[in-house]
Design an enzyme around this catalytic site. Structure first.
Site, PDB file in Angstrom:
ATOM      1  N   VAL A 171       7.603   7.223  -7.803  1.00 20.42           N
ATOM      2  CA  VAL A 171       8.785   6.804  -7.053  1.00 20.42           C
ATOM      3  C   VAL A 171       8.388   5.933  -5.847  1.00 20.42           C
ATOM      4  CG1 VAL A 171       9.002   8.879  -5.580  1.00 20.42           C
ATOM      5  CG2 VAL A 171      11.040   7.640  -6.278  1.00 20.42           C
ATOM      6  N   ASP A 172       7.222   6.200  -5.293  1.00 21.64           N
ATOM      7  CA  ASP A 172       6.683   5.425  -4.166  1.00 21.64           C
ATOM      8  C   ASP A 172       6.569   3.940  -4.564  1.00 21.64           C
ATOM      9  OD1 ASP A 172       5.492   4.889  -1.759  1.00 21.64           O
ATOM     10  OD2 ASP A 172       3.665   6.047  -2.115  1.00 21.64           O
ATOM     11  N   ASP A 213      17.635   6.333 -11.238  1.00 24.68           N
ATOM     12  CA  ASP A 213      16.624   5.669 -10.402  1.00 24.68           C
ATOM     13  C   ASP A 213      17.106   5.659  -8.944  1.00 24.68           C
ATOM     14  OD1 ASP A 213      14.945   3.897  -9.116  1.00 24.68           O
ATOM     15  OD2 ASP A 213      15.213   2.268 -10.556  1.00 24.68           O
ATOM     16  N   ILE A 214      16.371   6.326  -8.086  1.00 21.37           N
ATOM     17  CA  ILE A 214      16.787   6.485  -6.686  1.00 21.37           C
ATOM     18  C   ILE A 214      16.867   5.138  -5.955  1.00 21.37           C
ATOM     19  CG2 ILE A 214      14.481   6.826  -5.646  1.00 21.37           C
ATOM     20  CD1 ILE A 214      15.711   9.196  -4.079  1.00 21.37           C
ATOM     21  N   SER A 258       6.860  15.963  -5.067  1.00 22.02           N
ATOM     22  CA  SER A 258       5.669  16.672  -5.603  1.00 22.02           C
ATOM     23  C   SER A 258       5.719  16.969  -7.100  1.00 22.02           C
ATOM     24  CB  SER A 258       5.404  18.000  -4.871  1.00 22.02           C
ATOM     25  OG  SER A 258       4.792  17.773  -3.626  1.00 22.02           O
ATOM     26  N   VAL A 303       2.963  13.141  -9.955  1.00 26.29           N
ATOM     27  CA  VAL A 303       1.501  13.123  -9.834  1.00 26.29           C
ATOM     28  C   VAL A 303       0.979  14.408  -9.164  1.00 26.29           C
ATOM     29  CG1 VAL A 303      -0.415  11.920  -8.700  1.00 26.29           C
ATOM     30  CG2 VAL A 303       1.447  10.613  -9.677  1.00 26.29           C
ATOM     31  N   TYR A 304       1.733  14.960  -8.219  1.00 29.97           N
ATOM     32  CA  TYR A 304       1.251  16.116  -7.460  1.00 29.97           C
ATOM     33  C   TYR A 304       1.422  17.454  -8.192  1.00 29.97           C
ATOM     34  CZ  TYR A 304       0.226  13.356  -3.215  1.00 29.97           C
ATOM     35  OH  TYR A 304      -0.304  12.480  -2.296  1.00 29.97           O
TER      36      TYR A 304
END
Ligand code: APR
Length: 178
Positions: free
Chosen positions: A30-31, A7-8, A120, A123-124
């Site tokens: 992550v956001d 986990d960043i 990315s 979700v991207y």
């Protein structure tokens, strides 16, 4: 360069990179994790960044910086990755720009140790094998600049994704520490 699985938001580094939305007002993945741990001041700080067009504080491929507030990291560098649309819409170039511009911002702020998520790749929808190659190639090149952060950590959320980074490192002749 180092590859970590985890986990960043738990890292005590100079800066962590956020895979953000162009509005910079939070989202999922992550956001969301970064905003949750940083606390509401992060959102306030993002809101204060100027909109360059309605609702857009950071266009795809660019990067912005804020303090880290409740995070162990001193700064958050927010970058917006491309949405994968099959690979024919300059997605690779845009992803490369995310890594380049995040490293440039980190250099401007004199950051030595910086951590990246797989921009990315959630979700991207960017294919992981291609994204891993772009990330490693671009970061290695950026590190040739002596003012760029010399300690770069790639933080991969799941073990099954890490294999793509090991394979990309092999193909590029790079050594990743664990
Ligand atoms: N630490 C490290 N990596 C994480 C974490 C975490 N805490 N949480 C998620 N990830 C990983 C995901 O597994 C994925 O591999 O980060 C990678 C990027 O996924 P997303 O967060 O979905 O980012 P992205 O694909 O760039 O999409 C960005 O998602 O939530 C929104 O606001 C965000 O609109 C933006 C979009």
């Amino acid at each position: 360069m180092q590859l970590l699985i985890g986990d960043i938001t738990t890292l005590a580094v100079d800066g962590i990179v956020n895979a953000a939305h162009p509005g910079l007002l939070g989202g999922g993945g992550v956001d969301a994790a970064i905003h949750q741990r940083a606390g509401p001041q992060l959102l306030e700080s993002c809101r204060k960044l100027p909109e360059i067009s309605p609702g857009i504080r950071c266009p795809t491929g660019q990067a912005r910086i804020t303090p880290g507030f409740g995070l162990m990291a001193r700064y958050v560098i927010h970058t917006v990755g491309p949405v994968w649309r099959g690979g024919h819409f300059h997605e690779a170039e845009a992803l490369e720009s995310c890594y380049c511009n995040s490293m440039l911002v980190a250099s401007e702020y004199g950051l030595h140790r910086i951590a990246f998520p797989a921009i990315s790749c959630g979700v991207y929808g960017f294919p992981l094998d291609q994204a891993a190659r772009i990330a490693l190639r671009t970061l290695a090149k950026a590190q040739d600049n002596s003012s760029a952060p010399q300690h770069v950590v790639l933080v991969i959320f799941s073990t099954s994704h890490a294999i793509y980074y090991w394979q990309a490192a092999d193909a590029l002749g790079l050594i990743l520490s664990g």
